[in-house]
Design an enzyme around this catalytic site. Structure first.
Site, PDB file in Angstrom:
ATOM      1  N   LYS A  12       0.939  -1.294  -0.040  1.00 31.01           N
ATOM      2  CA  LYS A  12      -0.102   0.042   0.022  1.00 31.01           C
ATOM      3  C   LYS A  12       0.990   1.338   0.024  1.00 31.01           C
ATOM      4  CE  LYS A  12      -4.055  -1.913   2.185  1.00 31.01           C
ATOM      5  NZ  LYS A  12      -5.020  -1.898   3.427  1.00 31.01           N
ATOM      6  N   PHE A  60     -15.807   3.594   6.861  1.00 28.32           N
ATOM      7  CA  PHE A  60     -14.166   3.841   6.228  1.00 28.32           C
ATOM      8  C   PHE A  60     -14.115   3.709   4.772  1.00 28.32           C
ATOM      9  CE2 PHE A  60     -14.420  -0.769   7.717  1.00 28.32           C
ATOM     10  CZ  PHE A  60     -13.833  -1.502   6.479  1.00 28.32           C
ATOM     11  N   ARG A  88      -2.317 -14.110   4.492  1.00 35.53           N
ATOM     12  CA  ARG A  88      -3.067 -13.668   5.542  1.00 35.53           C
ATOM     13  C   ARG A  88      -2.312 -13.706   6.931  1.00 35.53           C
ATOM     14  NH1 ARG A  88      -7.179 -10.131   4.274  1.00 35.53           N
ATOM     15  NH2 ARG A  88      -7.661 -10.404   6.518  1.00 35.53           N
ATOM     16  N   THR A  94      -5.563  -6.944  10.751  1.00 36.15           N
ATOM     17  CA  THR A  94      -5.896  -5.618  10.100  1.00 36.15           C
ATOM     18  C   THR A  94      -5.240  -4.510  10.909  1.00 36.15           C
ATOM     19  OG1 THR A  94      -7.979  -6.522   9.287  1.00 36.15           O
ATOM     20  CG2 THR A  94      -7.704  -4.194   9.278  1.00 36.15           C
ATOM     21  N   ARG A 105       2.250  -6.581   9.041  1.00 32.75           N
ATOM     22  CA  ARG A 105       1.536  -5.395   9.555  1.00 32.75           C
ATOM     23  C   ARG A 105       2.138  -4.899  11.069  1.00 32.75           C
ATOM     24  NH1 ARG A 105      -4.541  -6.963   7.397  1.00 32.75           N
ATOM     25  NH2 ARG A 105      -4.576  -5.682   5.637  1.00 32.75           N
ATOM     26  N   ASN A 115      -1.988   0.322   6.974  1.00 29.32           N
ATOM     27  CA  ASN A 115      -1.417  -0.983   7.591  1.00 29.32           C
ATOM     28  C   ASN A 115      -0.605  -1.847   6.390  1.00 29.32           C
ATOM     29  OD1 ASN A 115      -3.566  -2.032   5.701  1.00 29.32           O
ATOM     30  ND2 ASN A 115      -4.733  -2.787   7.429  1.00 29.32           N
ATOM     31  N   HIS A 118      -2.246  -5.441   1.469  1.00 30.07           N
ATOM     32  CA  HIS A 118      -3.593  -6.154   1.378  1.00 30.07           C
ATOM     33  C   HIS A 118      -3.222  -7.417   0.988  1.00 30.07           C
ATOM     34  CE1 HIS A 118      -7.606  -6.794  -0.392  1.00 30.07           C
ATOM     35  NE2 HIS A 118      -6.851  -7.424  -1.218  1.00 30.07           N
TER      36      HIS A 118
HETATM   37  O1  CDP Z   1      -7.357  -5.533   4.742  1.00 33.97           O
HETATM   38  P1  CDP Z   1      -8.187  -6.724   5.593  1.00 33.97           P
HETATM   39  O2  CDP Z   1      -8.573  -7.580   4.782  1.00 33.97           O
HETATM   40  O3  CDP Z   1      -7.362  -7.255   6.693  1.00 33.97           O
HETATM   41  O4  CDP Z   1      -9.188  -5.795   6.319  1.00 33.97           O
HETATM   42  P2  CDP Z   1     -10.732  -5.488   5.846  1.00 33.97           P
HETATM   43  O5  CDP Z   1     -11.617  -5.532   6.773  1.00 33.97           O
HETATM   44  O6  CDP Z   1     -11.093  -6.102   4.586  1.00 33.97           O
HETATM   45  O7  CDP Z   1     -10.563  -3.936   5.459  1.00 33.97           O
HETATM   46  C1  CDP Z   1      -9.973  -3.500   4.204  1.00 33.97           C
HETATM   47  C2  CDP Z   1      -8.991  -2.364   4.665  1.00 33.97           C
HETATM   48  O8  CDP Z   1      -9.682  -1.167   5.051  1.00 33.97           O
HETATM   49  C3  CDP Z   1      -8.163  -2.428   5.828  1.00 33.97           C
HETATM   50  O9  CDP Z   1      -6.925  -3.236   5.458  1.00 33.97           O
HETATM   51  C4  CDP Z   1      -7.761  -1.206   6.405  1.00 33.97           C
HETATM   52  O10 CDP Z   1      -6.762  -0.530   5.695  1.00 33.97           O
HETATM   53  C5  CDP Z   1      -9.197  -0.309   6.114  1.00 33.97           C
HETATM   54  N1  CDP Z   1      -9.702  -0.387   7.286  1.00 33.97           N
HETATM   55  C6  CDP Z   1      -9.923   0.578   7.881  1.00 33.97           C
HETATM   56  O11 CDP Z   1      -9.364   1.936   7.396  1.00 33.97           O
HETATM   57  N2  CDP Z   1     -10.712   1.143   9.140  1.00 33.97           N
HETATM   58  C7  CDP Z   1     -11.468  -0.090   9.994  1.00 33.97           C
HETATM   59  N3  CDP Z   1     -11.966   0.186  10.835  1.00 33.97           N
HETATM   60  C8  CDP Z   1     -11.307  -1.417   9.091  1.00 33.97           C
HETATM   61  C9  CDP Z   1     -10.521  -1.472   7.803  1.00 33.97           C
HETATM   62 MG    MG Z   2     -10.250  -7.579   3.418  1.00 38.35          MG
END
Ligand code: CDP
Ligand code: MG
Length: 136
Positions: A12, A60, A88, A94, A105, A115, A118
């Site tokens: 990212k 978000f 993962r 996350t 991360r 973070n 992805h």
């Molecule tokens: O990336 P990951 O699959 O772990 O998390 P996700 O729940 O699919 O969310 C996608 C991305 O949204 C995350 O990697 C975060 O960068 C962002 N995010 C955020 O900014 N605030 C949150 N409360 C949850 C996710």
């Molecule tokens: Mg995701």
């Protein structure tokens, strides 16, 4: 039985900005991933919205799409046995503050939004996400 898979990884903007891409790529290689394809791109807000469409209804979503389109990213097709779940695991939670020691991360993430990486969350989504960036 082996289960060779491909998964989409994105380095990212926060990590590219800090010039961490070579270190992160080395982490993937050290953990048994083969980098099959990679490219450095700068996507538009509209492309980010399309990529993260699954999160459309989340609070978000807008900030996330603004962020992913804020600077260059590295998109990669990673291959190994159980690539989706192993990526993962290597990425960690996350929220970097909740990520385990040694995960990407934990090592590189700044905050839940910045973070650093992805990764696709299922083999089905991996195919969709790889097609999104590497079709043609
Ligand atoms: O990336 P990951 O699959 O772990 O998390 P996700 O729940 O699919 O969310 C996608 C991305 O949204 C995350 O990697 C975060 O960068 C962002 N995010 C955020 O900014 N605030 C949150 N409360 C949850 C996710
Ligand atoms: Mg995701």
């Amino acid at each position: 039985m082996s289960n060779i898979q491909k998964t989409l990884s994105i380095i990212k903007p926060d990590a590219v900005e800090r010039n961490l891409q070579d270190q992160i790529k080395q982490d993937f290689i050290n953990n048994g991933f083969e980098i099959i394809k990679e490219k450095k791109i700068h996507i538009s807000k509209e492309e980010a919205e399309s990529f993260y469409k699954v999160h459309e209804s989340k609070p978000f979503y807008n900030d996330l799409c603004t962020y992913l389109s804020s600077g260059p990213i590295i998109v990669m097709s990673l291959q190994k046995d159980n690539a989706v779940m192993d990526n993962r695991k290597l990425m960690g939670a996350t929220n970097p503050t909740e990520a385990e020691e040694g995960t990407l991360r934990k090592k590189y993430g700044i905050s839940i939004d910045k973070n650093s990486v992805h990764g696709s969350d299922s083999s089905e989504n991996a195919k969709i996400e790889l097609d999104f960036f590497f079709k043609n």
